[in-house]
Scaffold this active site. Structure first.
Site, PDB file in Angstrom:
ATOM      1  N   CYS A 198      -5.473  11.907  12.857  1.00 44.28           N
ATOM      2  CA  CYS A 198      -6.197  10.637  12.748  1.00 44.28           C
ATOM      3  C   CYS A 198      -6.060   9.955  14.107  1.00 44.28           C
ATOM      4  O   CYS A 198      -5.504  10.518  15.051  1.00 44.28           O
ATOM      5  CB  CYS A 198      -5.622   9.773  11.630  1.00 44.28           C
ATOM      6  SG  CYS A 198      -4.048   9.033  12.063  1.00 44.28           S
ATOM      7  N   ARG A 218      -8.626  -0.817   4.413  1.00 42.37           N
ATOM      8  CA  ARG A 218      -7.768   0.241   3.859  1.00 42.37           C
ATOM      9  C   ARG A 218      -6.401  -0.311   3.488  1.00 42.37           C
ATOM     10  O   ARG A 218      -5.767   0.169   2.559  1.00 42.37           O
ATOM     11  CB  ARG A 218      -7.605   1.369   4.877  1.00 42.37           C
ATOM     12  CG  ARG A 218      -8.891   2.115   5.177  1.00 42.37           C
ATOM     13  CD  ARG A 218      -8.609   3.355   5.955  1.00 42.37           C
ATOM     14  NE  ARG A 218      -7.472   4.049   5.345  1.00 42.37           N
ATOM     15  CZ  ARG A 218      -6.718   4.933   6.002  1.00 42.37           C
ATOM     16  NH1 ARG A 218      -6.986   5.231   7.249  1.00 42.37           N
ATOM     17  NH2 ARG A 218      -5.724   5.522   5.398  1.00 42.37           N
ATOM     18  N   ASP A 231       4.403   0.308  12.208  1.00 39.11           N
ATOM     19  CA  ASP A 231       3.219  -0.355  11.629  1.00 39.11           C
ATOM     20  C   ASP A 231       3.139  -1.827  12.024  1.00 39.11           C
ATOM     21  O   ASP A 231       2.151  -2.479  11.713  1.00 39.11           O
ATOM     22  CB  ASP A 231       3.229  -0.251  10.100  1.00 39.11           C
ATOM     23  CG  ASP A 231       3.032   1.178   9.639  1.00 39.11           C
ATOM     24  OD1 ASP A 231       3.282   1.459   8.455  1.00 39.11           O
ATOM     25  OD2 ASP A 231       2.665   2.023  10.473  1.00 39.11           O
ATOM     26  N   LYS A 289       0.853  -1.210   0.000  1.00 45.43           N
ATOM     27  CA  LYS A 289       0.000   0.000   0.000  1.00 45.43           C
ATOM     28  C   LYS A 289       0.879   1.246   0.000  1.00 45.43           C
ATOM     29  O   LYS A 289       0.683   2.154  -0.815  1.00 45.43           O
ATOM     30  CB  LYS A 289      -0.878   0.004   1.239  1.00 45.43           C
ATOM     31  CG  LYS A 289      -1.570   1.336   1.521  1.00 45.43           C
ATOM     32  CD  LYS A 289      -2.485   1.289   2.708  1.00 45.43           C
ATOM     33  CE  LYS A 289      -1.780   1.479   3.996  1.00 45.43           C
ATOM     34  NZ  LYS A 289      -1.466   2.855   4.384  1.00 45.43           N
ATOM     35  N   ASN A 290       1.872   1.285   0.878  1.00 48.87           N
ATOM     36  CA  ASN A 290       2.643   2.517   1.066  1.00 48.87           C
ATOM     37  C   ASN A 290       3.689   2.767  -0.015  1.00 48.87           C
ATOM     38  O   ASN A 290       4.347   3.806  -0.001  1.00 48.87           O
ATOM     39  CB  ASN A 290       3.270   2.542   2.463  1.00 48.87           C
ATOM     40  CG  ASN A 290       2.200   2.673   3.539  1.00 48.87           C
ATOM     41  OD1 ASN A 290       1.035   2.962   3.231  1.00 48.87           O
ATOM     42  ND2 ASN A 290       2.561   2.430   4.771  1.00 48.87           N
ATOM     43  N   ARG A 307      -5.391  10.476   4.272  1.00 48.60           N
ATOM     44  CA  ARG A 307      -4.419  11.549   4.482  1.00 48.60           C
ATOM     45  C   ARG A 307      -3.266  11.487   3.480  1.00 48.60           C
ATOM     46  O   ARG A 307      -2.631  12.492   3.195  1.00 48.60           O
ATOM     47  CB  ARG A 307      -3.920  11.532   5.903  1.00 48.60           C
ATOM     48  CG  ARG A 307      -3.407  10.150   6.353  1.00 48.60           C
ATOM     49  CD  ARG A 307      -2.750  10.247   7.705  1.00 48.60           C
ATOM     50  NE  ARG A 307      -1.681  11.211   7.635  1.00 48.60           N
ATOM     51  CZ  ARG A 307      -1.806  12.468   8.034  1.00 48.60           C
ATOM     52  NH1 ARG A 307      -2.938  12.893   8.515  1.00 48.60           N
ATOM     53  NH2 ARG A 307      -0.806  13.296   7.928  1.00 48.60           N
ATOM     54  N   ARG A 329      -0.395  14.057  13.201  1.00 52.28           N
ATOM     55  CA  ARG A 329       0.039  13.872  11.803  1.00 52.28           C
ATOM     56  C   ARG A 329       0.191  15.201  11.051  1.00 52.28           C
ATOM     57  O   ARG A 329      -0.390  15.402   9.995  1.00 52.28           O
ATOM     58  CB  ARG A 329      -0.911  12.950  11.047  1.00 52.28           C
ATOM     59  CG  ARG A 329      -1.337  11.678  11.738  1.00 52.28           C
ATOM     60  CD  ARG A 329      -0.332  10.555  11.730  1.00 52.28           C
ATOM     61  NE  ARG A 329       0.120  10.074  10.477  1.00 52.28           N
ATOM     62  CZ  ARG A 329      -0.426   9.068   9.792  1.00 52.28           C
ATOM     63  NH1 ARG A 329      -1.521   8.509  10.244  1.00 52.28           N
ATOM     64  NH2 ARG A 329       0.089   8.648   8.662  1.00 52.28           N
TER      65      ARG A 329
END
Ligand code: EPZ
Length: 417
Positions: free
Chosen positions: A116, A396, A304, A22-23, A92, A121
């Protein structure tokens, strides 16, 4: 909204294929705005956040086509320089369009992402960097408005090694006039992946993966065909599930070199890990030893993975001190784990976890992406039934996680709330 129901007790066995990261996918899809013509991205994960970024790129004027895990984007139609609150609040990481918009259109108006669940953030370092490149910054009515006569290369020092801040400034600097040097840049593999793509597009960037990145501005970039790197956090989550359930799992399509800290800690607690090129064989031990964790920017232990590892320590032998140094509020999962019988005491940004023999299934609520994953993991090892509510957080960042766990022998299903 859906919920996920888990019956604990199974030892997970078999193979699981890791999806694209994802990132890495988010900044790489955004980089399509920097060139005219069709880019082809393969191994793109099917995630809510990826859908959100594609929506935003379409809104800005890009053309987007999706065929399974292949996404094609033509940034040539870029015509809008504004990303509305409605789009940015959903995710975001939309702030990543700031750099490319200023680079290509010399202006941008993007809603401030706001905080969040895991922290405030802020994006002050993104904005300070753009100002160093010659952009003027205005904060008005919840939006940041950026404009420039033309970006010029400069030296930028990040007070904190910000991942998306580094990505934003790299994408702003690739078409700037002159050389930009980023110091105390983030070193995450997702940044190296983005830079590999940009250099294939014709950029001239050196030092990715280190804390000093040099970007020599070029006139223009061309579209490319690339594959998204595997998701190291998804892979780590499944490795933890093998350790947790004393299982025997083979992780396919992963990148072990991106997972040094997690592999090291899993070995310390007794997990048997064998690396075979792009595969990792993970065999959980009967006894899980306690170990201390301190989250740090890459190559340190990833924030994470903190929530997932906390579940492991909740049923380990002894005491574990987990300190979260990256985000100021990333212990939200603790209260839910305690409802399942975990023995955790928080003091500031540290959590003292005392291993207990057994967690007990319970109804729990997901609050953020990685906390949701930790609650699924807790359900896998708890006695009885666990119901995880608000699993849209999970969607997500994890592609079909309940299907992947079910294929490994877990008793898990998704049902409408
Ligand atoms: C990226 O977030 C990841 N998201 C996060 O993953 C990850 O947890 C985080 O990096 C840290 O590794 C994406 O890549 C899309 P930061 P990012 O800027 O870039 C402070 C997930 O679960 N900071 O590296 O937003 C900030 O408050 C998500 O996949 C400033 O103070 O994180 C934080 O304390 C969650 N000012 C620290 O730096 C700034 O301008 C690190 O944040 C920017 C950041």
């Amino acid at each position: 909204m859906d919920k996920i129901i888990v019956e604990g007790g199974a030892s997970l066995e078999g193979e699981v294929k890791i999806s694209g990261a994802k990132n890495a996918a988010l900044p790489i899809l955004v980089s399509s705005l920097l060139a005219d013509g069709w880019n082809t991205y393969s191994n793109v994960p099917d995630l809510k956040d990826v859908k959100s970024i594609k929506q935003l790129l379409l809104y800005l004027g890009a053309k987007v086509e999706t065929d399974g895990s292949t996404v094609r984007i033509d940034g040539g139609g870029l015509c809008k320089s504004e990303a509305s609150y409605d789009l940015v609040r959903k995710m975001r990481a939309s702030i990543l369009v700031l750099g490319p918009l200023v680079a290509r259109l010399k202006k941008a108006k993007v809603s401030l992402p706001g905080g969040c669940a895991i922290g405030a953030r802020p994006i002050n370092l993104h904005l300070k960097g753009l100002a160093r490149l010659g952009a003027s910054i205005e904060l008005k009515h919840g939006y940041v408005e950026v404009s420039t006569e033309g970006l010029r290369g400069s030296e930028i020092y990040f007070d904190i090694a910000t991942v998306t801040g580094t990505e934003n400034l790299i994408m702003a600097a690739v078409l700037a006039d002159g050389v930009t040097v980023l110091r105390n840049a983030a070193c995450e593999p997702e940044i190296v992946a983005l830079v590999d793509v940009l250099n294939k597009m014709g950029a001239d960037i050196h030092g990715a993966g280190t804390s000093v990145i040099t970007i020599k501005g070029v006139q223009s970039l061309r579209p490319v065909s690339v594959s998204i790197i595997p998701d190291r956090i998804e892979a780590g989550t499944f490795m933890v599930s093998a350790a947790l359930t004393r299982g025997n799992i083979t992780i396919l399509n992963c990148e072990p070199t991106h997972m040094g800290a997690v592999i090291h800690k899993l070995r310390l607690i007794g997990t048997d890990i064998k690396i075979d090129d792009k595969k990792i064989h993970v065999v959980g031990s009967d006894e899980i030893e306690s170990v201390d964790i301190k989250t740090l920017p890459y190559p340190g232990f990833p924030t994470d993975m903190q929530a997932q590892f906390m579940v492991l320590m909740s049923v380990a032998k002894g005491l574990s001190n987990i300190s979260e140094t990256v985000f100021e509020n990333r212990f939200i999962h603790v209260s839910e784990l305690k409802r399942m019988g975990a023995d955790i005491t928080i003091s500031g940004n540290s959590a003292m976890v005392k291993g207990v023999p057994m967690l007990l299934g319970a109804p729990v609520i997901a609050t953020d992406l990685r906390a949701s994953a930790s609650l699924i993991l807790a359900g896998l090892v708890a006695k009885g039934k666990t119901e995880v509510h608000r699993v849209y957080h999970l969607d997500r960042g994890y592609e079909a996680i309940e299907k992947k766990f079910s294929q490994l022998g877990a008793s898990i299903k998704r049902v409408p709330e």
